[in-house]
Design an enzyme around this catalytic site. Structure first.
Site, mmCIF file in Angstrom:
data_model
loop_
_atom_site.group_PDB
_atom_site.id
_atom_site.type_symbol
_atom_site.label_atom_id
_atom_site.label_comp_id
_atom_site.label_asym_id
_atom_site.label_seq_id
_atom_site.Cartn_x
_atom_site.Cartn_y
_atom_site.Cartn_z
ATOM 1 N N ARG A 85 0.850 -1.186 0.000
ATOM 2 C CA ARG A 85 0.000 0.000 0.000
ATOM 3 C C ARG A 85 0.888 1.239 0.000
ATOM 4 O O ARG A 85 1.912 1.281 0.684
ATOM 5 C CB ARG A 85 -0.921 0.028 1.226
ATOM 6 C CG ARG A 85 -2.013 -1.042 1.207
ATOM 7 C CD ARG A 85 -3.053 -0.775 0.133
ATOM 8 N NE ARG A 85 -4.140 -1.743 0.137
ATOM 9 C CZ ARG A 85 -4.170 -2.863 -0.578
ATOM 10 N NH1 ARG A 85 -3.135 -3.168 -1.356
ATOM 11 N NH2 ARG A 85 -5.202 -3.676 -0.518
ATOM 12 N N HIS B 81 -1.892 -2.063 -9.918
ATOM 13 C CA HIS B 81 -1.983 -2.933 -8.741
ATOM 14 C C HIS B 81 -2.957 -4.072 -9.056
ATOM 15 O O HIS B 81 -4.074 -4.130 -8.561
ATOM 16 C CB HIS B 81 -2.459 -2.128 -7.534
ATOM 17 C CG HIS B 81 -2.373 -2.872 -6.237
ATOM 18 N ND1 HIS B 81 -1.179 -3.203 -5.639
ATOM 19 C CD2 HIS B 81 -3.335 -3.351 -5.411
ATOM 20 C CE1 HIS B 81 -1.407 -3.836 -4.512
ATOM 21 N NE2 HIS B 81 -2.705 -3.955 -4.354
ATOM 22 N N GLU C 105 -3.979 7.735 -4.825
ATOM 23 C CA GLU C 105 -4.410 7.009 -6.025
ATOM 24 C C GLU C 105 -5.812 7.458 -6.431
ATOM 25 O O GLU C 105 -6.659 7.694 -5.566
ATOM 26 C CB GLU C 105 -4.372 5.503 -5.761
ATOM 27 C CG GLU C 105 -2.956 4.997 -5.467
ATOM 28 C CD GLU C 105 -2.913 3.537 -5.052
ATOM 29 O OE1 GLU C 105 -3.987 2.921 -4.916
ATOM 30 O OE2 GLU C 105 -1.811 3.020 -4.849
#
Length: 208
Positions: A104, A152, A133
């Protein structure tokens, strides 16, 4: 003639350091096993037995950051890990080392990471998460030529998307029929008395 500028780095006998020896960290070590690397991990909750099975040496984070050729962040984002990798930690890394974050974004001080990359204090970084993000297109970290970024996502195929939907629906059907679902990450829940009671009730409703 330019190919010498794009030579990769071999893995044999290099040191892989993973922050977080959970499911993802464990899988990283399993994937890296054929490359004859030396394995380090830091995790206050890690099982010494599991580490031993994986050939991993448990160390504190300072030793990991200063020793590893590849530092890979695989821990969960918690109050304890938010901002864990800061300027002081980056200063411990070898100038030839690479930093990887697949966990993260907020675990890492992104401003500090940009600074060490701009100064070539480390060799490079591989990132699929960011402090904010979606990442802004003009974000400084995207302008650096010693950074590789990716989405991701473990994959993005028609097979993956179909499997995700099918697996999720099958899990719902299993519980509704009084069966434990197959793909349970937290296996301890299968022993929870409330969960077991619900399965029994659902089996009863279905006449099983």
């Amino acid at each position: 003639d330019d190919r010498i500028d794009h030579m990769g780095v071999g893995l044999t006998n290099r040191v892989l350091g993973v922050v977080g020896l959970g499911n993802i960290g464990t899988e990283v070590f399993r994937l890296a096993a054929p490359f004859d690397m030396k394995f380090l991990a830091t995790d206050p909750h890690a099982s010494p037995e599991l580490a031993g099975q994986l050939g991993v040496t448990l160390v504190d984070i300072e030793e990991l950051m200063s020793t590893a050729d590849f530092v890979c962040i695989c821990c969960a984002l918690t109050d304890e890990t938010r901002g864990l990798i800061n300027s002081a930690k980056f200063q411990l890394m070898k100038p030839t080392a690479f930093f990887i974050n697949v966990a993260r974004g907020p675990i890492v001080d992104q401003f500090a990471l940009v600074e060490v990359l701009q100064n070539c204090a480390i060799a490079g970084a591989g990132l699929d998460v960011f402090s904010e993000e979606p990442v802004e297109v003009h974000e400084p970290i995207l302008q650096l030529d010693n950074v590789i970024v990716s989405p991701h996502a473990i994959a993005w195929t028609d097979e993956l998307m179909a499997s995700m939907g099918t697996t999720a629906m099958q899990s719902l059907l299993d519980v509704a029929a009084g069966r434990p679902p197959e793909n349970v990450v937290n296996r301890d829940v299968l022993k929870n008395h409330r969960f077991l009671k619900r399965l029994r009730e659902n089996r009863s409703k279905n006449g099983v």
